[in-house]
Design an enzyme around this catalytic site. Sequence first.
Site, mmCIF file in Angstrom:
data_model
loop_
_atom_site.group_PDB
_atom_site.id
_atom_site.type_symbol
_atom_site.label_atom_id
_atom_site.label_comp_id
_atom_site.label_asym_id
_atom_site.label_seq_id
_atom_site.Cartn_x
_atom_site.Cartn_y
_atom_site.Cartn_z
ATOM 1 N N SER A 1 61.673 39.506 33.131
ATOM 2 C CA SER A 1 60.952 38.382 32.543
ATOM 3 C C SER A 1 60.806 38.621 31.048
ATOM 4 O O SER A 1 60.352 39.689 30.631
ATOM 5 C CB SER A 1 59.571 38.236 33.181
ATOM 6 O OG SER A 1 59.664 37.957 34.558
ATOM 7 N N CYS B 1 52.638 36.563 38.707
ATOM 8 C CA CYS B 1 53.854 37.332 38.415
ATOM 9 C C CYS B 1 53.626 38.795 38.776
ATOM 10 O O CYS B 1 52.583 39.383 38.437
ATOM 11 C CB CYS B 1 54.223 37.215 36.935
ATOM 12 S SG CYS B 1 55.751 38.099 36.514
ATOM 13 N N ASP C 1 56.545 34.106 39.970
ATOM 14 C CA ASP C 1 57.707 34.842 39.459
ATOM 15 C C ASP C 1 57.505 36.270 39.949
ATOM 16 O O ASP C 1 56.901 37.089 39.268
ATOM 17 C CB ASP C 1 57.746 34.773 37.933
ATOM 18 C CG ASP C 1 58.996 35.442 37.358
ATOM 19 O OD1 ASP C 1 59.834 35.919 38.147
ATOM 20 O OD2 ASP C 1 59.117 35.510 36.126
ATOM 21 N N TRP D 1 58.715 39.767 42.623
ATOM 22 C CA TRP D 1 59.832 40.590 43.098
ATOM 23 C C TRP D 1 59.310 41.566 44.132
ATOM 24 O O TRP D 1 58.112 41.856 44.209
ATOM 25 C CB TRP D 1 60.475 41.337 41.930
ATOM 26 C CG TRP D 1 59.505 42.164 41.133
ATOM 27 C CD1 TRP D 1 59.065 43.432 41.414
ATOM 28 C CD2 TRP D 1 58.822 41.770 39.927
ATOM 29 N NE1 TRP D 1 58.174 43.848 40.460
ATOM 30 C CE2 TRP D 1 58.008 42.859 39.532
ATOM 31 C CE3 TRP D 1 58.835 40.617 39.141
ATOM 32 C CZ2 TRP D 1 57.209 42.821 38.394
ATOM 33 C CZ3 TRP D 1 58.038 40.584 38.005
ATOM 34 C CH2 TRP D 1 57.240 41.673 37.644
#
Length: 731
Positions: A460, A682, A728, A730
């Site tokens: 990012s 995020c 966003d 992971w």
Amino acid sequence: MASPSSDVIVLAIGIVVAAVYLFRGSLFPSSETKKTPPVTGKVVQNGTGDPRDFVAKMKAAKKRLVIFYGSQTGTAEEYAIRLAKEAKSRFGLASLVCDPEEYDFENLDQVPEDCAVIFVMATYGEGEPTDNAVQLMQNLTEADFAFSKGEHRLDGLHYVMFGLGNRTYEHYNEIARKLDTALTEAGAKRIGERGEGDDDKSMEEDYLEWKEPMWAAFAAEMNVEEGGGGDTPDFAVTELDSHPPEKVYLGELSARALTRTRGIHDAKNPYPAPITVSKELFSIGADRNCIHIELNIEGSGINYQHGDHVGVWPSNAELDVERFLCTLGLSSPERRDTVIGIESLDPALAKVPFPVPTTYITVLRHYIDISAVAGRQTLGHLAKYAPTPDAEQFLRDVSTDKEVYANVVGNGCLKLAEVLQLAAGNDITVQPTAENTTVWKIPFDMIVSNIPRLQPRYYSISSSPKLYPTSIHVTAVVLKYQSVENPKVRSRLVYGVGTNFLLNLKHAVNGEQIPVHLEPANPAGGTPIYAISGPRGAYNEEAVYKVPIHVRRSTFRLPTNPRSPIIMVGPGTGVAPFRGFVQERVALARRTSEKAGKESLADWGRMSLFYGCRKSSEDFLYKDEWQQYADELGDKFSFNVALSREKFKPDGSKVYVQDLMWDDREALADEILNKKAYVYICGDAKGMAHSVEEKLALILGQAKGGTAEKEGMEAVKLLKERSRLMLDVWS
């Protein structure tokens, strides 16, 4: 001056033209009764017909399978190619592997009944199709899209479905499921079960368990028999005795990079961005590293927006490269630098995945992912090349028994060359040399066929183009973790490729000596070293280091109206895009204040940032910056930090970002429910993001006078549907 009669004539003509236009449907009847797709890109080239007509291509090349892949990072494409290879080796069936972006779908209903369509579809973001599959999804899922026979019907079509997703996301495998439903409702018949790969656990294991019963169902439905194919290679690798050195790829990622000609910089032609700033964000002496790097994009033609991702193209660590060279018997100076050409024996099935001609060492260093954990199917393919019966049996065991594979290879985090060494009885804890490494006579075309292309690592972007128009900032924690000990391999440190590549660059830029952390259990390990100067020294010119990058667009964006409140949750490096968000708002505040004064910000919504780290003295990212932003934005910016190993709850438990949200629950509920705030999360998908969503549901559920399970979850779902809750994350 015009006469009255001429005015009448002009008026009469106008009335007639208007009447013709209004009643054109009656005067000129059309046979079209249903919505038909627009005709785009219809071009006839060299008499080969429409290049966007995949059915014509199938018939011309006598291929009974067409495989479409929806891929964002290349993984779905890899699985599509694997399925094509297996169809060829098992049944002798040739496939057409297609990027759906390059074809039209109105003639999907013309696929012959003795043929089949395979869809390998990744789900991207929050239940969205990948960029190259948007049109495919629109055409195949919209009931008013008419195929060539005038209806949205696909009776007689046989298809196979494999989806790629991540279970930590709410919309797990949404695209494969949605497409599967649409095809069935249109009358198509699925062969076997729908496969669903989970990237959070083991995509490979999910694929292997799915494909065997699928192929059995395929054989019965398509009336084909196993053994119809053969063990034929995908590529022909030849050693070139003479070739102009300047035309040999030594790690360049595109033809423009090799010839140093200008052009558009994207994923097919990354830009070598000069590093202007590189520094450590964690405290000196910490057991972890977090790198801040600033990349100069001035004059590159690259632009970005806040929330976008930057793809960094790393190389493999030199230890891994050397280990592979020794294992393949290519370690001598003359062998490693031998120039090779690689040609696809079936370009429709397998394209050469990197530029050629090149050299053996270049392929291993820059082009294929030799640093990944070895795949079970790949080990099975290579067993027949074992140098001894014991080595062959070792590979048979780990490739056929998934528990043995998980214990030895998975827990040991073993790369392919390490597994080959271990199978041959070599010591993988010592520096590999030609003397201590058993050579496996594996044809190099098998290496190219079985090991996927080295992919970029995405981060990012942690800056805003409003404040840094010619610079992209990257914030990355360096990945380093301990493997699980098993009877074959002792526990050892495992290093991530991309972030340790950046750490090498950070040391080089600052003239620092790379610290060597050797382990007693693995003296050949320690901090990995990379060939950061790049091909022909292109990434280190005039003492300026460069890193090849490209920008990937994102929908992770601020609302355009600054009156909308913003709630940002990003512990650790999850704060990276929010640094860009805040900078974006600071830049807007400066311009607005210059034009209309500070009071013009009075009706702006509050930006609330919930950030978490361990200790204020250890890993507090951009600690000195947040107050500067607060000074400019005043009460329009709220910064909340959870120090999980410094400040604790009364019961002694740790404080996390979701706890800070709970403390501010009344204001957050008011902003979300009444002021239409946008929420952004995020960071880690499995733990943090899930916990934050649960806390958000509790806050909203109580504010609405209900429960987290009912009213709260309904409110969270509605936020996502309206794109007011974006992630966003992971795994």
